[in-house]
Design an enzyme around this catalytic site. Structure first.
Site, PDB file in Angstrom:
ATOM      1  N   MET A   1      38.635  48.790  34.004  1.00  0.00           N
ATOM      2  CA  MET A   1      38.826  47.732  33.004  1.00  0.00           C
ATOM      3  C   MET A   1      38.218  46.415  33.478  1.00  0.00           C
ATOM      4  O   MET A   1      37.664  45.657  32.671  1.00  0.00           O
ATOM      5  CB  MET A   1      40.314  47.553  32.679  1.00  0.00           C
ATOM      6  N   GLU A   2      38.286  46.149  34.765  1.00  0.00           N
ATOM      7  CA  GLU A   2      37.690  44.929  35.308  1.00  0.00           C
ATOM      8  C   GLU A   2      36.166  44.948  35.171  1.00  0.00           C
ATOM      9  O   GLU A   2      35.552  43.943  34.811  1.00  0.00           O
ATOM     10  CB  GLU A   2      38.104  44.748  36.778  1.00  0.00           C
TER      11      GLU A   2
ATOM     12  N   ASP B   1      27.139  33.314  22.934  1.00  0.00           N
ATOM     13  CA  ASP B   1      27.550  31.937  22.671  1.00  0.00           C
ATOM     14  C   ASP B   1      26.443  30.937  23.004  1.00  0.00           C
ATOM     15  O   ASP B   1      26.194  30.004  22.239  1.00  0.00           O
ATOM     16  CB  ASP B   1      28.808  31.594  23.470  1.00  0.00           C
TER      17      ASP B   1
ATOM     18  N   LEU C   1      49.304  45.308  29.808  1.00  0.00           N
ATOM     19  CA  LEU C   1      49.781  46.366  30.698  1.00  0.00           C
ATOM     20  C   LEU C   1      48.813  46.721  31.820  1.00  0.00           C
ATOM     21  O   LEU C   1      48.974  47.738  32.496  1.00  0.00           O
ATOM     22  CB  LEU C   1      50.161  47.623  29.897  1.00  0.00           C
ATOM     23  N   CYS C   2      47.798  45.906  32.036  1.00  0.00           N
ATOM     24  CA  CYS C   2      46.836  46.125  33.114  1.00  0.00           C
ATOM     25  C   CYS C   2      47.432  45.553  34.405  1.00  0.00           C
ATOM     26  O   CYS C   2      47.915  44.418  34.422  1.00  0.00           O
ATOM     27  CB  CYS C   2      45.532  45.408  32.761  1.00  0.00           C
ATOM     28  N   HIS C   3      47.392  46.313  35.485  1.00  0.00           N
ATOM     29  CA  HIS C   3      47.935  45.850  36.758  1.00  0.00           C
ATOM     30  C   HIS C   3      47.050  44.760  37.370  1.00  0.00           C
ATOM     31  O   HIS C   3      45.816  44.890  37.342  1.00  0.00           O
ATOM     32  CB  HIS C   3      48.023  47.007  37.756  1.00  0.00           C
TER      33      HIS C   3
END
Length: 143
Positions: free
Chosen positions: A99-100, A114, A61-63
């Site tokens: 969020m980005e 990693d 649901l992130c634009h």
């Protein structure tokens, strides 16, 4: 997704940070030899940028946004056997880029993990958090 069609276009900026803590022995290996996979910080930087650009594929649901700047940087905290990871994301749009910025930090930390896990599994990723956001109705936030 929520309807953002009525929102105003504004400059949006978000900064986030996180850290990855090594054992003393693993941090020495990182400093002296790095990883057999290649340049750890350059690879983590690319991973962070890619994550920011692909956040809508990671977070439901992130634009999707047209990002104008994604910067990922690192600070070596040698006395703490830690790498601090920082991001800054900018766009002009109708919704924020928090969020980005957070995705960039998380992906960079995961990439470091990693690439350095050959030194042992006791690496710890922590404190991923938003440090700043500006733009939009809610105004400015600083941690």
């Amino acid at each position: 997704m929520i309807d953002i069609s009525e929102k105003q276009m504004t400059k949006r900026v978000a900064r986030a940070e996180g850290k990855i803590v090594f054992s003393p022995a693993a941090f020495k290996v990182f400093i002296k030899r790095g990883s057999p996979k290649g340049n750890v910080l350059e690879t983590a930087k690319i991973a962070g940028i890619m994550a920011a650009k692909n956040t809508p594929a990671l977070i439901p649901l992130c634009h999707p946004l047209t990002l104008e700047k994604v910067a990922v940087s690192f600070e070596l905290l040698k006395s703490k056997n830690t790498i601090k990871v920082m991001s800054e994301v900018t766009c002009t749009g109708k919704t924020g880029v928090e969020m980005e910025a957070l995705a960039a930090v998380a992906a960079a930390c995961l990439t470091i993990y990693d690439m350095m896990k050959f030194t042992g599994q006791d690496l710890t990723i922590s404190d991923i958090r938003l440090m700043h956001k500006s733009g939009g109705r809610s105004g400015i936030y600083f941690r």
